[in-house]
Motif scaffolding. Structure first.
Motif, PDB file in Angstrom:
ATOM      1  N   ILE A 154     -84.209  25.312-118.183  1.00 18.26           N
ATOM      2  CA  ILE A 154     -83.670  24.263-117.743  1.00 18.26           C
ATOM      3  C   ILE A 154     -82.885  24.263-116.521  1.00 18.26           C
ATOM      4  O   ILE A 154     -83.011  23.432-115.508  1.00 18.26           O
ATOM      5  CB  ILE A 154     -82.705  23.705-118.711  1.00 18.26           C
ATOM      6  CG1 ILE A 154     -83.566  23.350-120.128  1.00 18.26           C
ATOM      7  CG2 ILE A 154     -81.980  22.563-118.606  1.00 18.26           C
ATOM      8  CD1 ILE A 154     -82.921  23.350-121.387  1.00 18.26           C
ATOM      9  N   ASP A 155     -81.738  25.314-116.335  1.00 13.50           N
ATOM     10  CA  ASP A 155     -81.188  25.369-115.196  1.00 13.50           C
ATOM     11  C   ASP A 155     -81.824  25.721-113.888  1.00 13.50           C
ATOM     12  O   ASP A 155     -81.656  25.018-112.783  1.00 13.50           O
ATOM     13  CB  ASP A 155     -80.206  26.634-115.320  1.00 13.50           C
ATOM     14  CG  ASP A 155     -78.980  26.345-116.150  1.00 13.50           C
ATOM     15  OD1 ASP A 155     -78.808  25.212-116.860  1.00 13.50           O
ATOM     16  OD2 ASP A 155     -78.419  27.211-116.629  1.00 13.50           O
ATOM     17  N   PHE A 156     -82.933  26.480-113.946  1.00 14.72           N
ATOM     18  CA  PHE A 156     -84.106  26.637-112.930  1.00 14.72           C
ATOM     19  C   PHE A 156     -84.450  25.619-112.462  1.00 14.72           C
ATOM     20  O   PHE A 156     -84.664  25.121-111.360  1.00 14.72           O
ATOM     21  CB  PHE A 156     -84.826  27.682-113.464  1.00 14.72           C
ATOM     22  CG  PHE A 156     -85.974  28.217-112.313  1.00 14.72           C
ATOM     23  CD1 PHE A 156     -85.494  28.995-111.225  1.00 14.72           C
ATOM     24  CD2 PHE A 156     -87.157  27.688-112.163  1.00 14.72           C
ATOM     25  CE1 PHE A 156     -86.492  29.413-110.261  1.00 14.72           C
ATOM     26  CE2 PHE A 156     -87.964  27.978-111.222  1.00 14.72           C
ATOM     27  CZ  PHE A 156     -87.631  28.926-110.206  1.00 14.72           C
ATOM     28  N   PHE A 157     -85.127  24.968-113.114  1.00 12.73           N
ATOM     29  CA  PHE A 157     -86.046  23.439-112.900  1.00 12.73           C
ATOM     30  C   PHE A 157     -84.854  22.342-112.367  1.00 12.73           C
ATOM     31  O   PHE A 157     -85.378  21.619-111.616  1.00 12.73           O
ATOM     32  CB  PHE A 157     -86.630  23.027-114.188  1.00 12.73           C
ATOM     33  CG  PHE A 157     -87.929  22.596-113.742  1.00 12.73           C
ATOM     34  CD1 PHE A 157     -88.276  21.410-112.966  1.00 12.73           C
ATOM     35  CD2 PHE A 157     -89.173  23.412-113.697  1.00 12.73           C
ATOM     36  CE1 PHE A 157     -89.639  21.067-112.481  1.00 12.73           C
ATOM     37  CE2 PHE A 157     -90.500  23.156-113.118  1.00 12.73           C
ATOM     38  CZ  PHE A 157     -90.460  21.999-112.657  1.00 12.73           C
ATOM     39  N   GLN A 158     -83.797  22.442-113.015  1.00 10.64           N
ATOM     40  CA  GLN A 158     -82.509  21.509-112.657  1.00 10.64           C
ATOM     41  C   GLN A 158     -82.151  21.762-111.052  1.00 10.64           C
ATOM     42  O   GLN A 158     -82.248  20.954-110.305  1.00 10.64           O
ATOM     43  CB  GLN A 158     -81.458  21.591-113.542  1.00 10.64           C
ATOM     44  CG  GLN A 158     -80.406  20.657-112.884  1.00 10.64           C
ATOM     45  CD  GLN A 158     -78.782  20.973-113.971  1.00 10.64           C
ATOM     46  OE1 GLN A 158     -79.138  20.175-114.980  1.00 10.64           O
ATOM     47  NE2 GLN A 158     -78.022  21.540-113.438  1.00 10.64           N
ATOM     48  N   ALA A 159     -81.910  22.900-110.595  1.00 15.54           N
ATOM     49  CA  ALA A 159     -81.608  23.388-109.402  1.00 15.54           C
ATOM     50  C   ALA A 159     -82.761  23.018-108.600  1.00 15.54           C
ATOM     51  O   ALA A 159     -82.680  22.709-107.427  1.00 15.54           O
ATOM     52  CB  ALA A 159     -81.213  24.883-109.456  1.00 15.54           C
ATOM     53  N   GLY A 160     -84.183  23.669-109.135  1.00 17.98           N
ATOM     54  CA  GLY A 160     -85.300  23.306-108.111  1.00 17.98           C
ATOM     55  C   GLY A 160     -85.801  21.867-108.008  1.00 17.98           C
ATOM     56  O   GLY A 160     -86.703  21.499-106.931  1.00 17.98           O
ATOM     57  N   SER A 161     -85.329  21.215-108.699  1.00 24.03           N
ATOM     58  CA  SER A 161     -85.743  19.547-108.305  1.00 24.03           C
ATOM     59  C   SER A 161     -84.779  18.688-107.943  1.00 24.03           C
ATOM     60  O   SER A 161     -84.846  17.463-108.112  1.00 24.03           O
ATOM     61  CB  SER A 161     -86.132  19.020-109.830  1.00 24.03           C
ATOM     62  OG  SER A 161     -85.084  19.115-110.897  1.00 24.03           O
ATOM     63  N   GLY A 162     -83.698  19.249-107.320  1.00 25.43           N
ATOM     64  CA  GLY A 162     -82.624  18.342-106.616  1.00 25.43           C
ATOM     65  C   GLY A 162     -81.379  17.960-107.471  1.00 25.43           C
ATOM     66  O   GLY A 162     -80.480  17.394-107.011  1.00 25.43           O
ATOM     67  N   GLY A 163     -81.148  18.742-108.548  1.00 20.95           N
ATOM     68  CA  GLY A 163     -80.197  18.797-109.493  1.00 20.95           C
ATOM     69  C   GLY A 163     -79.097  19.635-109.208  1.00 20.95           C
ATOM     70  O   GLY A 163     -79.114  20.392-108.183  1.00 20.95           O
ATOM     71  N   PRO A 164     -78.145  19.543-109.994  1.00 24.50           N
ATOM     72  CA  PRO A 164     -76.743  20.652-109.582  1.00 24.50           C
ATOM     73  C   PRO A 164     -77.380  22.151-109.938  1.00 24.50           C
ATOM     74  O   PRO A 164     -78.249  22.289-110.954  1.00 24.50           O
ATOM     75  CB  PRO A 164     -75.950  20.315-110.873  1.00 24.50           C
ATOM     76  CG  PRO A 164     -76.255  18.938-111.313  1.00 24.50           C
ATOM     77  CD  PRO A 164     -77.729  18.743-111.132  1.00 24.50           C
TER      78      PRO A 164
END
Length: 124
Positions: free
Chosen positions: A54-64
Motif C-alpha cells: 500500500i505504501d509503495f503504491f501510494q508513493a508511486g502514484s502521487g500520494g504521500p
C-alpha cells in the motif's frame, strides 16, 4: 488540472481495498498461490507485506511517500519469479481494479508502472 493516479485509485483507502482484493486473488490463483498461501499462517507477516505494498503504491502514484520497505530488486531477490507468474500476478491486479470499478485510463497508468517494475522482479 487532472487528478493524480493516487486520487483516481481512491487514495490510501482505495489502494488498500485494491491490495486486499489482489492478495485474495493471488490466494485463489493456482498459478501463483503457492507463494501466497503460506502467509495465511503468518498474519503478522501478511499485514506487513500488505502495508508495504500500500505504501509503495501510494508513493508511486502521487500520494504521500511513506514507503520504508525494501527496493523491488532486494524484496524479490531469491524468489526466482518467472515471466508467466508475473503475468498471472498482473492479471490478479487487474481483476481487483475491475472489481473496484477503476476506469480504463487509470488501468493503463497502473499497467505502465507494473511494466516498469517487471525487470526489477523477474528472475531475481
Amino acid at each position: 488540472m487532472s487528478k493524480s493516479l493516487f486520487e483516481r485509485l481512491g487514495g490510501r483507502n482505495g489502494i488498500s481495498i485494491i491490495v486486499d482484493d489482489t492478495v485474495e486473488n493471488h490466494m485463489n490463483n493456482t498459478n501463483v498461490n503457492a507463494r501466497f498461501l503460506p502467509l495465511k499462517e503468518k498474519p503478522e507477516q501478511l499485514a506487513i507485506i500488505k502495508n508495504h505494498t500500500i505504501d509503495f503504491f501510494q508513493a508511486g502514484s502521487g500520494g504521500p511517500n511513506n514507503y520504508k520497505g525494501k527496493d523491488m530488486v532486494t524484496a524479490h531477490t531469491g524468489m526466482n519469479i518467472n515471466p508467466t507468474e508475473y503475468m498471472h500476478v498482473m492479471d490478479d491486479i487487474f481483476m481487483a481494479l475491475d472489481k473496484n470499478d477503476i476506469d480504463e485510463e487509470t488501468k493503463k497508468d497502473v499497467l505502465a508502472i507494473l511494466w516498469e517494475l517487471k525487470e526489477m522482479i523477474i528472475a531475481k
